[in-house]
Design an enzyme around this catalytic site. Sequence first.
Site: not given
Length: 524
Positions: A55, A82-83, A169, A171, A227, A370
Amino acid sequence: MNRELVIVIDFGGQYNQLVARRVRECNVYCEIYSYKTDIEKIKEMNPKGIILTGGPNSCYEEGAPTYTKELFELGIPVLGLCYGAQLMQHILGGKVEKAPVREYGKTETHFDVTSKLFKDLEEDSVVWMSHFDYISQTAPGFKIVANTADCPVAAAEDEAKKLYAIQFHPEVLHTVRGKEILSNYVYNVCGCAGDWKMDSFVEESIKAIREKVGDGKVLLALSGGVDSSVAAGLLSKAIGKQLTCVFVDHGLLRKNEGDEVEAVFGPQGDFDLNFIRVNAQDRYYGKLAGVSEPEAKRKIIGEEFIRVFEEEAKKIGAVDFLAQGTIYPDVVESGLGGESAVIKSHHNVGGLPDTVDFKEIIEPLRDLFKDEVRKAGLELGIPKELVFRQPFPGPGLGIRIIGEVTGEKVKIVQDADAIYREEVDNAAAQYEKENGVEAPWVPNQYFAALTNMRSVGVMGDERTYDYAVALRAVRTIDFMTAEAAEIPFEVLNKVMNRIINEVKGVNRVMYDLTSKPPGTIEME
Ligand code: XMP
């Protein structure tokens, strides 16, 4: 559906959706919640693990986002990133302050590979760092398990309490072993079994849809985009002819697209459903005549869609359910899930629910990202070309023609665009065949647009006064920012030659170099 759940508590970080996606790539279902979510709600969900995101704030500042200490006492494994890592340390008695050196970018990191989190990693590897603050002192009970040259606490753990704090991070793909770290967290620390797979999602959804719908009638607006197509496929497998799909061809689709959609979902296709195609081209061109302002065009196209759909719905009569192809990022971005409450401004079918007589909305893809929608589509037997379609705006070619839209201009842009896409696809496939890797210039979105400019040219012995086509191609990750793709000159040259020779009414082809910002991806 009774499946394992890991939750992400969102503190406003830019990678919040990415964290959840990576967890799901480990076959563990994951949802995002704002840090304002009550702890009681979290207890009720009984997650196998909790991840706190990054964040933009400093956790020691007045009014910074925080969470109750009780979260760390539930016995549920918590991973702070992180945050999230700093906040965990701050709340549990560690010290967080402004770092003497700001770390940003790829950073060499040393790991204690005896940690469950770093099992099977090399002792030294590269991670993605982005922080001003750092953990200068860990909370009691924590052991440091990773460090960098500038960051003494790149990771810390209290194994007994199953609490893990990571400054970097995992991710982000730049963290070389990020995927393994998250996998270690969900499997070694949280003890997940990995029950989130697309084949079982499809199977379970079909069961759930049947239960919910009973013998009711369902209506779906099918646009031919990914979609709504996957939603149609899923509903069709679940309830067959109880589903009616209305496909409005507004005459602003790409070349042959209307027929392609009909081939898949119409009576000749593999899906069992009622398919209604409305050929509304003339009606749209009529409404758009003389209109050149882009927002006005968007509005007309959107409103006309509702009118046409409404008329068809009236013929069908009252239905029990209106189905929509809402997907998980739509839910998160409209502020219902995570913290970054950006309301989606691009609505394909704005306002529909108020104008059609139905009892309930059904959104079978509401939980999917997605890439998962695509996997489900393949699982359902929807053709690859449709499943991997590039993004296409709801107002279609209406916003890829500068100025007034006419049938003649639509034809020009359709033909030019088809040639452009064909040549780029061929060149990309050729590169991959020769080099074994994807070409570095492959755009994420590419299309032809029609500038409203006409200029003098010469063809044979004759003077021409024709339109200029613009070719657009961008590389982007999030579609919020983009760079022009460096398509090889010989490919562009071939496209130019073919367009000039094959598309009547065009005597000039231009390549758009503009990035976003200051441009947008579309050219309207
Ligand atoms: P812009 O042009 O805003 O586009 O940079 C960003 C991305 O959004 C797509 N786009 C739309 N998608 N309905 C949609 O579903 C729309 O009205 C719309 N307008 C733009 C665009 O194709 C790009 O991928």
